[in-house]
Scaffold this active site. Structure first.
Site, PDB file in Angstrom:
ATOM      1  N   TYR A  50     -26.615  10.486 -55.905  1.00 51.60           N
ATOM      2  CA  TYR A  50     -26.462   9.024 -55.956  1.00 51.60           C
ATOM      3  C   TYR A  50     -24.985   8.672 -55.995  1.00 51.60           C
ATOM      4  O   TYR A  50     -24.220   9.288 -56.750  1.00 51.60           O
ATOM      5  CB  TYR A  50     -27.148   8.452 -57.202  1.00 51.60           C
ATOM      6  CG  TYR A  50     -28.407   7.696 -56.864  1.00 51.60           C
ATOM      7  CD1 TYR A  50     -28.378   6.656 -55.926  1.00 51.60           C
ATOM      8  CD2 TYR A  50     -29.625   8.003 -57.462  1.00 51.60           C
ATOM      9  CE1 TYR A  50     -29.534   5.962 -55.591  1.00 51.60           C
ATOM     10  CE2 TYR A  50     -30.782   7.316 -57.126  1.00 51.60           C
ATOM     11  CZ  TYR A  50     -30.731   6.291 -56.195  1.00 51.60           C
ATOM     12  OH  TYR A  50     -31.859   5.617 -55.865  1.00 51.60           O
ATOM     13  N   GLU A  52     -23.565   5.060 -55.677  1.00 53.51           N
ATOM     14  CA  GLU A  52     -23.262   3.623 -55.553  1.00 53.51           C
ATOM     15  C   GLU A  52     -21.768   3.368 -55.704  1.00 53.51           C
ATOM     16  O   GLU A  52     -21.132   3.913 -56.622  1.00 53.51           O
ATOM     17  CB  GLU A  52     -23.996   2.806 -56.623  1.00 53.51           C
ATOM     18  CG  GLU A  52     -25.365   2.361 -56.186  1.00 53.51           C
ATOM     19  CD  GLU A  52     -26.444   3.169 -56.854  1.00 53.51           C
ATOM     20  OE1 GLU A  52     -26.201   4.372 -57.126  1.00 53.51           O
ATOM     21  OE2 GLU A  52     -27.523   2.597 -57.097  1.00 53.51           O
ATOM     22  N   ASP A 195     -21.741  -6.363 -31.461  1.00 55.25           N
ATOM     23  CA  ASP A 195     -22.718  -5.346 -31.874  1.00 55.25           C
ATOM     24  C   ASP A 195     -22.820  -4.350 -30.715  1.00 55.25           C
ATOM     25  O   ASP A 195     -23.444  -4.634 -29.689  1.00 55.25           O
ATOM     26  CB  ASP A 195     -24.061  -6.011 -32.154  1.00 55.25           C
ATOM     27  CG  ASP A 195     -25.148  -5.009 -32.516  1.00 55.25           C
ATOM     28  OD1 ASP A 195     -24.932  -3.794 -32.325  1.00 55.25           O
ATOM     29  OD2 ASP A 195     -26.223  -5.446 -32.973  1.00 55.25           O
ATOM     30  N   THR A 221     -24.937   1.085 -34.552  1.00 52.80           N
ATOM     31  CA  THR A 221     -25.723   2.184 -35.102  1.00 52.80           C
ATOM     32  C   THR A 221     -25.006   3.467 -34.689  1.00 52.80           C
ATOM     33  O   THR A 221     -24.137   3.462 -33.820  1.00 52.80           O
ATOM     34  CB  THR A 221     -27.161   2.202 -34.547  1.00 52.80           C
ATOM     35  OG1 THR A 221     -27.107   2.113 -33.124  1.00 52.80           O
ATOM     36  CG2 THR A 221     -27.986   1.050 -35.098  1.00 52.80           C
ATOM     37  N   LYS A 224     -27.483   6.185 -31.251  1.00 52.05           N
ATOM     38  CA  LYS A 224     -27.856   5.939 -29.848  1.00 52.05           C
ATOM     39  C   LYS A 224     -26.892   6.747 -28.956  1.00 52.05           C
ATOM     40  O   LYS A 224     -26.899   7.968 -29.029  1.00 52.05           O
ATOM     41  CB  LYS A 224     -27.853   4.438 -29.573  1.00 52.05           C
ATOM     42  CG  LYS A 224     -28.904   3.689 -30.429  1.00 52.05           C
ATOM     43  CD  LYS A 224     -29.005   2.231 -30.068  1.00 52.05           C
ATOM     44  CE  LYS A 224     -30.137   1.524 -30.803  1.00 52.05           C
ATOM     45  NZ  LYS A 224     -29.719   0.887 -32.052  1.00 52.05           N
ATOM     46  N   ARG A 230     -29.496   8.774 -37.712  1.00 54.95           N
ATOM     47  CA  ARG A 230     -29.853   7.366 -37.836  1.00 54.95           C
ATOM     48  C   ARG A 230     -29.022   6.748 -38.949  1.00 54.95           C
ATOM     49  O   ARG A 230     -29.142   7.125 -40.115  1.00 54.95           O
ATOM     50  CB  ARG A 230     -31.337   7.201 -38.156  1.00 54.95           C
ATOM     51  CG  ARG A 230     -32.256   7.962 -37.232  1.00 54.95           C
ATOM     52  CD  ARG A 230     -33.655   7.441 -37.291  1.00 54.95           C
ATOM     53  NE  ARG A 230     -33.764   6.242 -36.500  1.00 54.95           N
ATOM     54  CZ  ARG A 230     -33.837   6.248 -35.172  1.00 54.95           C
ATOM     55  NH1 ARG A 230     -33.824   7.357 -34.486  1.00 54.95           N
ATOM     56  NH2 ARG A 230     -33.928   5.115 -34.521  1.00 54.95           N
TER      57      ARG A 230
HETATM   58  N1  DSN Z   1     -34.703  -0.552 -31.603  1.00 51.75           N
HETATM   59  C1  DSN Z   1     -33.403  -0.672 -30.975  1.00 51.75           C
HETATM   60  C2  DSN Z   1     -33.482  -0.506 -29.504  1.00 51.75           C
HETATM   61  O1  DSN Z   1     -34.364   0.211 -29.055  1.00 51.75           O
HETATM   62  O2  DSN Z   1     -32.680  -1.051 -28.775  1.00 51.75           O
HETATM   63  C3  DSN Z   1     -32.739  -1.928 -31.365  1.00 51.75           C
HETATM   64  O3  DSN Z   1     -32.763  -2.083 -32.740  1.00 51.75           O
END
Ligand code: DSN
Length: 442
Positions: A50, A52, A195, A221, A224, A230
């Site tokens: 943990y 925080e 974003d 994120t 991707k 993730r």
């Molecule tokens: N779920 C993502 C996507 O597939 O683009 C977006 O949050």
């Protein structure tokens, strides 16, 4: 081994998922295969802690190693994106985006983002998202040709004076006009947030322009095109600090204690590993190949008679407009492709004629296939399979009467289960996949 012995039931599921990932072609544009090193970092004792707070300012003892891990991830993020501040704690993209609202807006403020059915994201103000409930959302759209309508963005911004404007999407295939957004945001005094969840890997690999010179804050994120675990990051730019010298502290406070508790330290460790990988020259080669593969797949699909939104792509993604075969066919095409081991997702298209439940397009992307080494010739093969799959299911259309839809889908599912041609294609797809090992699986 420990898992197989202690929980054979779960282990059997893991084996089936490994086989699914190995034996099929993953074309969902938001997915990827992490390296064995990233996978290893995820499965470590860092998950036991943990933490925080932030490095040097924790609420729990015993964080001396975790502090180093998080500082390493932050430093790598700052260097890779060329920003003065990085927060690597967001659990994923949605909380990262919500933190930007907390840091820059008051509830009820006007915000602008790309409309969800036009390819935008839930967290850019869609009505069922907290961001559309607690803020006054004024969505902008794409033009009939599929490109962002920058003139509309400007007109809406002048009329509604938003506090925050988002640029970024989940289904947009062209270069984002970051400079235009910055100009519009400056004119109306708004914060500009980019974003880049989908394109972050392309940005660091030099295959898409960076928003960093234009935006005040950038979210992404990490799982991707960036090919990490993730998770997510919030980056504050020099422009952001010039606009508000306290923006970095506001972002950090928005994540913790505003939205989250303890960070997922094993994820932070894996993010650090992924950022290290993304800084290597071979990652730029990968990013360029992702785009080259998407362009090749797009050209081959057009040759096969498919219609693409905007006619092609600038990035890793393609949106196939299936309306020439009848509106609302995304579900049919997705499920038939699934039956042969090609994974895509159904998606709305600009001016969607049916609904998000029965959308008229499919969204494809090349990041995962490129990671396992597929190149232009495999893209042409995939387009040929898509044509054959599409032809197999030509008679199946979405009925206009809502009550008839479930019945038609049931019949369709039974038909694809029994379709011999699809079964043979499944074997061909598996054969191709065996030539391209998946990192961490083989
Ligand atoms: N779920 C993502 C996507 O597939 O683009 C977006 O949050």
């Amino acid at each position: 081994m420990a898992l197989a012995a202690s929980d054979p039931e779960l282990y059997a599921m893991l084996e089936r998922e490994r086989a699914r990932q190995r034996d099929g072609v993953e074309l969902i544009p938001s997915e990827n295969y992490v390296s064995a090193a990233v996978l290893e970092a995820m499965g470590t004792v860092f998950t036991n802690k943990y933490s925080e707070g932030y490095p040097g300012r924790r609420y729990y003892g015993g964080n001396e190693v975790i502090d180093e891990v998080e500082r390493l991830a932050q430093a790598r993020a700052r260097a890779l994106f060329g920003v003065p501040h990085a927060n690597v704690q967001p659990y994923s993209g949605s909380p990262a985006n919500l933190a930007v609202y907390l840091a820059t807006c008051q509830p009820g403020d006007v915000i602008m983002g790309q409309n969800l059915p036009d390819g935008g994201h839930l967290t850019h103000g869609w009505k069922v998202s907290a961001t559309g409930i607690y803020y006054k959302s004024v969505p902008y759209h794409v033009r009939p040709d599929g490109y962002i309508d920058v003139d509309e963005v400007r007109a809406l911004a002048r009329a509604h004076r938003p506090r925050l404007i988002w640029c970024g999407a989940t289904a947009y295939v062209r270069e984002f006009p970051f400079a235009h957004f910055a100009e519009i945001a400056d004119e109306v005094g708004a914060y500009f947030a980019a974003d880049i969840a989908h394109i972050a890997g392309l940005v660091v690999g030099g295959a898409h322009a960076s928003p960093v010179p234009h935006a005040h804050v950038v979210t992404t994120t990490t799982h991707k095109t960036l090919r990490g675990p993730r998770g997510a990051m919030i980056l504050v730019t020099e422009r952001g600090l010039a606009r508000d010298p306290e923006l970095a502290e506001k972002v950090d406070r928005a994540i913790f204690p505003g939205l989250q508790g303890g960070p997922h330290d094993h994820t932070t460790a894996a993010i650090a590993v992924a950022l290290g990988e993304a800084a290597r020259p071979e990652f730029a080669t990968y990013a360029r190949q992702v785009v080259a593969n998407a362009k090749a797949l797009g050209a081959a699909l057009v040759e096969q008679g498919f219609t693409l939104v905007t006619g092609g792509t600038d990035n890793h993604m393609l949106l196939v407009d299936l309306t020439p075969g009848g509106p609302g066919r995304g579900t049919f095409v997705q499920e038939a492709l699934d039956a042969v081991g090609i994974t895509v997702n159904k998606n709305t298209i600009p001016g969607e004629p049916v609904s998000a439940f029965y959308p008229s397009g499919v969204r494809l992307g090349t990041p995962a296939a490129t990671t396992r080494g597929m190149r232009e010739s495999e893209m042409r093969q995939l387009a040929a399979w898509m044509r054959r799959v599409h032809d197999e299911i030509t008679p199946y259309r979405l009925p206009e009467e809502r009550e008839a839809r479930n019945q038609v889908l049931r019949e369709f599912r039974e038909a694809i289960r029994q379709n011999r041609a699809l079964e043979m294609m499944r074997a061909e797809v598996r054969e191709l996949c065996r030539r391209f090992p998946v990192p961490g699986i083989g």
